[in-house]
Design a protein around this motif. Structure first.
Motif, PDB file in Angstrom:
ATOM      1  N   PHE A  91       0.883  -1.188  -0.020  1.00 17.48           N
ATOM      2  CA  PHE A  91      -0.004   0.030  -0.123  1.00 17.48           C
ATOM      3  C   PHE A  91       0.886   1.326  -0.054  1.00 17.48           C
ATOM      4  O   PHE A  91       0.643   2.299  -0.443  1.00 17.48           O
ATOM      5  N   ARG A 150      -6.056  11.688  -3.741  1.00 17.47           N
ATOM      6  CA  ARG A 150      -6.430  11.733  -2.570  1.00 17.47           C
ATOM      7  C   ARG A 150      -7.623  12.633  -2.580  1.00 17.47           C
ATOM      8  O   ARG A 150      -7.183  13.803  -2.896  1.00 17.47           O
ATOM      9  N   GLU A 154      -6.589  15.841   5.639  1.00 19.13           N
ATOM     10  CA  GLU A 154      -7.021  16.352   6.907  1.00 19.13           C
ATOM     11  C   GLU A 154      -5.889  17.085   7.473  1.00 19.13           C
ATOM     12  O   GLU A 154      -4.546  17.057   7.012  1.00 19.13           O
ATOM     13  N   MET A 334     -14.889   2.116  20.103  1.00 18.61           N
ATOM     14  CA  MET A 334     -15.624   2.318  18.822  1.00 18.61           C
ATOM     15  C   MET A 334     -15.105   1.509  17.798  1.00 18.61           C
ATOM     16  O   MET A 334     -14.428   2.082  16.717  1.00 18.61           O
ATOM     17  N   GLY A 339     -18.080  -1.818   9.008  1.00 21.50           N
ATOM     18  CA  GLY A 339     -17.546  -0.731   7.958  1.00 21.50           C
ATOM     19  C   GLY A 339     -16.071  -0.233   8.475  1.00 21.50           C
ATOM     20  O   GLY A 339     -15.913   1.009   8.080  1.00 21.50           O
TER      21      GLY A 339
ATOM     22  N   ALA B  12     -11.580  -4.194  -1.028  1.00 25.96           N
ATOM     23  CA  ALA B  12     -11.379  -2.967  -1.753  1.00 25.96           C
ATOM     24  C   ALA B  12     -10.438  -3.007  -2.947  1.00 25.96           C
ATOM     25  O   ALA B  12      -9.540  -3.694  -2.993  1.00 25.96           O
ATOM     26  N   GLY B  15      -6.662  -0.975  -1.781  1.00 27.82           N
ATOM     27  CA  GLY B  15      -7.125   0.092  -0.562  1.00 27.82           C
ATOM     28  C   GLY B  15      -7.160   1.456  -1.335  1.00 27.82           C
ATOM     29  O   GLY B  15      -6.285   1.680  -2.467  1.00 27.82           O
ATOM     30  N   CYS B  16      -7.957   2.416  -1.124  1.00 26.89           N
ATOM     31  CA  CYS B  16      -7.899   3.561  -1.733  1.00 26.89           C
ATOM     32  C   CYS B  16      -7.284   4.789  -1.010  1.00 26.89           C
ATOM     33  O   CYS B  16      -6.944   5.947  -1.638  1.00 26.89           O
ATOM     34  N   GLY B  17      -6.958   4.566   0.436  1.00 27.35           N
ATOM     35  CA  GLY B  17      -6.430   5.638   1.131  1.00 27.35           C
ATOM     36  C   GLY B  17      -7.397   6.735   1.423  1.00 27.35           C
ATOM     37  O   GLY B  17      -6.463   7.789   2.225  1.00 27.35           O
ATOM     38  N   GLU B  18      -8.445   6.678   1.342  1.00 23.76           N
ATOM     39  CA  GLU B  18      -9.038   7.882   1.718  1.00 23.76           C
ATOM     40  C   GLU B  18      -9.756   7.905   3.237  1.00 23.76           C
ATOM     41  O   GLU B  18     -10.082   9.059   3.617  1.00 23.76           O
ATOM     42  N   CYS B  19      -9.480   6.851   3.878  1.00 26.70           N
ATOM     43  CA  CYS B  19      -9.949   6.916   5.348  1.00 26.70           C
ATOM     44  C   CYS B  19      -9.082   7.725   6.133  1.00 26.70           C
ATOM     45  O   CYS B  19      -8.059   8.106   5.609  1.00 26.70           O
ATOM     46  N   GLN B  20      -9.726   8.239   7.087  1.00 25.04           N
ATOM     47  CA  GLN B  20      -9.054   9.126   8.006  1.00 25.04           C
ATOM     48  C   GLN B  20      -7.821   8.735   8.729  1.00 25.04           C
ATOM     49  O   GLN B  20      -7.701   7.603   9.285  1.00 25.04           O
ATOM     50  N   ASN B  35     -10.342   1.890  14.929  1.00 26.84           N
ATOM     51  CA  ASN B  35     -11.453   2.822  15.294  1.00 26.84           C
ATOM     52  C   ASN B  35     -11.848   3.630  14.269  1.00 26.84           C
ATOM     53  O   ASN B  35     -12.688   4.385  14.299  1.00 26.84           O
ATOM     54  N   GLN B  36     -10.867   3.537  13.118  1.00 26.86           N
ATOM     55  CA  GLN B  36     -11.502   4.101  11.879  1.00 26.86           C
ATOM     56  C   GLN B  36     -12.572   3.395  11.019  1.00 26.86           C
ATOM     57  O   GLN B  36     -12.871   2.386  11.207  1.00 26.86           O
ATOM     58  N   LYS B  37     -13.178   4.391  10.228  1.00 29.00           N
ATOM     59  CA  LYS B  37     -14.102   3.954   9.503  1.00 29.00           C
ATOM     60  C   LYS B  37     -13.743   3.968   7.825  1.00 29.00           C
ATOM     61  O   LYS B  37     -12.957   4.813   7.448  1.00 29.00           O
ATOM     62  N   CYS B  38     -14.086   3.129   7.139  1.00 31.30           N
ATOM     63  CA  CYS B  38     -13.985   2.954   5.702  1.00 31.30           C
ATOM     64  C   CYS B  38     -14.769   4.149   5.070  1.00 31.30           C
ATOM     65  O   CYS B  38     -15.991   4.142   4.772  1.00 31.30           O
TER      66      CYS B  38
END
Lengths: 461, 39
Positions: A91, A150, A154, A334, A339, B12, B15-20, B35-38
């Motif tokens: 990646f 991208r 952030e 969490m 997802g 995926a 992987g797209c790399g867009e997650c936070q 703890n992150q989301k896709c």
């Protein structure tokens, strides 16, 4: 590889490399523990000896349970082999040179004098400094230029205390908003503050522009004021709590984290969580202190069992309050089991030094905010970009499969190898592991998974 | 028939790399990629 544990009245089995989570009865729990080490006949005999006197546990039932385990193994939901190692690093190779997140150190100064601060009262072991608009603007341009395809970018406004440079924060957000449409980007801003300078202007701005705000509060007044004092030695709790309450109310109680630090002085941090709840805060994050081992605030081995028990009690409190219709969230609990992040992200690590960097007030680039002040980790600057590719390469190659201690850990696909800065400060190498942090992380994941099982069971316990 | 095992319903170009970015989200000191989301 599997991980079995008992918590909250549940017997839980995690299949590490498929991610499957099973809630099982005592018979299956014991049987799964023996499955790979003993023959079918030996396991059935042992289980009949142990459970044969129990109602309904016949030889046929024991055999049926064994066959159910075999079916799960055959369908890739138990004892799944690890096939991810060859993908580790791919990646980062594919996204080489791409930057998507910056921690902007807009103020290397602070209006508090917290002795436990990892950033040495905001100065990062250097001189006091404020980021100019020009440096910040160049940092945003650098981010856009290096973000490749991208879309989500952030920026966290950090310090020190970022509100000591509030005008620059506002100007930089305005500049980013001006550029994002033409650049095809979506900026997500966050801000971390000790709260002293919050006023109506700050609240309006944050609620308009910040997707998340991180508010520093350690919980009980006496705990908070032990460390979080101003330069005259006065505690800050009474001054900041009303400001935080006003800001959170204005945000509709969403998109914030009340972020506390627990230390050797309060390993019983659940009392601080309860204090936050009593103050009306429900989005909570309570973190172990990051400091030198000889610091009086440092957590000790004697603190460890107390802290681990606090995590379990916290999970129980969350369930009981959910049943009462008074839910709250705890950041580390969490986990989204439908997802969450894909496997490629999980085996790549946090992105420090590659897709995520920190920018000092004078424009130097560091792998992340926790490396700022460690000169040998300076990667370059926002004008010339990365000028030390060898140093960056160390971070690009740092992933969970590059850490020998992680290879046999059940939690490796949840922590992704953990924090490079914590590893460096604990072992002197970013590919090391901070064992104390690992123990805390594993307990947090056990609690988070147990909460998911309990909710699926309709409340549990 | 006894139910010995209940399996939770979960999920995926690599992987797209867009997650936070995980350390940007809350604690800034103890990374939590889980703890992150896709996408």
């Amino acid at each position: 590889m599997i991980h079995r544990y008992q918590l909250g009245g549940f017997n839980i089995v995690l299949d590490v490399c498929s991610g499957a989570i099973h809630a099982v009865d005592e018979l299956a729990y014991d049987m799964i523990g023996l499955y790979e080490a003993q023959s079918r006949e030996d396991i059935l005999r042992a289980m009949l000896e142990k459970y044969g006197g129990t109602a309904h546990v016949t030889a046929e039932e024991v055999a049926r349970c064994y066959d159910q385990i075999t079916q799960l193994k055959d369908s890739g939901q138990l004892f799944t082999p690890d096939t991810f190692a060859p993908m580790a690093g791919k990646f980062k190779e594919r996204s080489e040179g791409v930057v998507k997140a910056l921690c902007l150190h807009v103020a290397h100064t602070c209006n508090l004098n917290c002795s436990y601060c990892f950033a040495s009262q905001g100065k990062y072991h250097g001189k006091r400094a404020i980021m100019s608009y020009e440096v910040g603007k160049r940092a945003l341009d650098f981010l856009i230029e290096h973000s490749g395809t991208r879309r989500n970018l952030e920026v966290d406004f950090f310090g020190g205390e970022p509100l000591m440079n509030f005008q620059v924060v506002k100007d930089l957000v305005a500049y980013a908003r001006m550029r994002e449409k033409d650049a095809g980007k979506n900026f997500r801003f966050t801000l971390t503050t000790n709260g002293l300078l919050i006023d109506d202007d700050v609240i309006d701005f944050c609620n308009r522009e910040m997707s998340n705000v991180v508010l520093s509060l350690d919980g009980r007044k006496e705990v908070h004021d032990r460390y979080r004092v101003d330069f005259a030695g006065n505690g800050s709790w009474e001054r900041i709590v009303p400001k935080f309450q006003k800001l959170v109310a204005a945000r509709g109680g969403k998109n914030y984290y009340m972020r506390g630090t627990f230390t050797h002085a309060n390993p019983d941090f659940l009392a601080d969580i309860r204090q936050m709840l009593d103050l009306g805060f429900t989005e909570l994050s309570m973190e172990p202190v990051v400091c030198a081992p000889d610091d009086p605030a440092a957590l000790t081995q004697e603190d460890l069992p107390i802290v681990l028990e606090q995590y379990e009690l916290l999970a129980a409190l969350m369930l009981s309050r959910e049943r009462e219709g008074r839910p709250f969230t705890f950041y580390h609990y969490m986990i989204d089991l439908t997802g969450g992040p894909c496997i490629y992200k999980r085996i790549s690590g946090c992105g420090s030094g590659t897709e995520y960097m920190a920018v000092t007030p004078w424009g130097d680039l560091y792998p992340c905010h926790q490396f700022v002040g460690e000169e040998k980790f300076c990667l370059g600057n926002v004008w010339d970009g990365v000028t030390k590719p060898d140093t960056q390469g160390e971070f690009a190659r740092c992933n969970v499969y590059a850490k020998p201690e992680c290879r046999d850990c059940w939690a490796r696909l949840y922590c992704s190898g953990g924090c490079a800065a914590n590893a460096y400060h604990a072992t002197g190498a970013i590919t090391g592991t901070y064992q104390y942090g690992c123990e805390l992380f594993c307990k947090r994941m056990e609690c988070a998974i147990m909460l998911a099982v309990a909710r699926a069971a309709g409340g549990g316990q | 028939e006894m139910k010995h095992i209940v399996t939770l319903e979960t999920r995926a170009n690599g992987g797209c790399g867009e997650c936070q970015t995980s350390c940007q989200s809350a604690c800034k000191t103890s990374c939590g990629i889980a703890n992150q989301k896709c996408n």
